[in-house]
Design a protein around this motif. Structure first.
Motif, mmCIF file in Angstrom:
data_model
loop_
_atom_site.group_PDB
_atom_site.id
_atom_site.type_symbol
_atom_site.label_atom_id
_atom_site.label_comp_id
_atom_site.label_asym_id
_atom_site.label_seq_id
_atom_site.Cartn_x
_atom_site.Cartn_y
_atom_site.Cartn_z
ATOM 1 N N THR A 1 -8.382 73.852 67.272
ATOM 2 C CA THR A 1 -9.211 74.475 68.288
ATOM 3 C C THR A 1 -9.140 75.982 68.101
ATOM 4 N N GLY A 2 -10.292 76.621 68.105
ATOM 5 C CA GLY A 2 -10.357 78.074 67.969
ATOM 6 C C GLY A 2 -11.070 78.672 69.167
ATOM 7 N N ARG A 3 -11.291 79.957 69.105
ATOM 8 C CA ARG A 3 -11.982 80.662 70.188
ATOM 9 C C ARG A 3 -13.197 81.382 69.626
ATOM 10 N N ASN A 4 -14.309 81.279 70.338
ATOM 11 C CA ASN A 4 -15.504 82.042 69.987
ATOM 12 C C ASN A 4 -15.208 83.492 70.359
ATOM 13 N N PRO A 5 -15.262 84.429 69.397
ATOM 14 C CA PRO A 5 -14.918 85.817 69.704
ATOM 15 C C PRO A 5 -15.863 86.494 70.698
ATOM 16 N N ARG A 6 -17.104 86.047 70.762
ATOM 17 C CA ARG A 6 -18.057 86.656 71.693
ATOM 18 C C ARG A 6 -17.852 86.197 73.136
ATOM 19 N N THR A 7 -17.681 84.869 73.276
ATOM 20 C CA THR A 7 -17.619 84.324 74.631
ATOM 21 C C THR A 7 -16.206 83.978 75.083
ATOM 22 N N GLY A 8 -15.309 83.809 74.137
ATOM 23 C CA GLY A 8 -13.948 83.422 74.485
ATOM 24 C C GLY A 8 -13.802 81.936 74.745
ATOM 25 N N SER A 9 -14.890 81.182 74.632
ATOM 26 C CA SER A 9 -14.821 79.745 74.885
ATOM 27 C C SER A 9 -14.170 79.018 73.703
ATOM 28 N N ALA A 10 -13.545 77.897 73.999
ATOM 29 C CA ALA A 10 -12.882 77.102 72.963
ATOM 30 C C ALA A 10 -13.928 76.389 72.114
ATOM 31 N N ILE A 11 -13.672 76.342 70.804
ATOM 32 C CA ILE A 11 -14.551 75.609 69.891
ATOM 33 C C ILE A 11 -13.680 74.732 69.000
#
Length: 96
Positions: A65-75
């Motif tokens: 699981t990573g983080r979208n750098p723009r939104t901070g949401s988990a991906i």
């Protein structure tokens, strides 16, 4: 002599051509054949060992699981096979 940060494919072909005393066309074919052989071997999941230089291998990277750098949401990041290179002793010694 100027300090270079990298050598591109054209410069590598020129170097091979001069030091192996072959034409640039032959050096290009030799380099392409080498790269193709390494790629095909890695694609099968095998390793390529060049004594004195190093070993190319395939490593498996697990899903995570990573983080979208723009939104901070988990991906979710899918698992992947990635190439790895481990330098040989002679190459390490040549740098130090």
């Amino acid at each position: 002599m100027t300090q270079r940060s990298s050598v591109n494919k054209t410069e590598l072909i020129e170097h091979i051509s001069q030091h192996a005393d072959i034409s640039k066309a032959a050096a290009t074919r030799a380099l392409e054949a080498t790269i193709d052989a390494v790629r095909a071997t890695l694609r099968k999941g095998d390793t390529v060992s060049i004594v004195g230089f190093g070993t190319f291998a395939v490593s498996k990277r697990a899903a995570r699981t990573g983080r979208n750098p723009r939104t901070g949401s988990a991906i979710k990041i899918k698992p992947a096979r990635v190439p790895k290179f481990r330098p040989g002793k002679a190459l390490k010694d040549a740098l130090n």
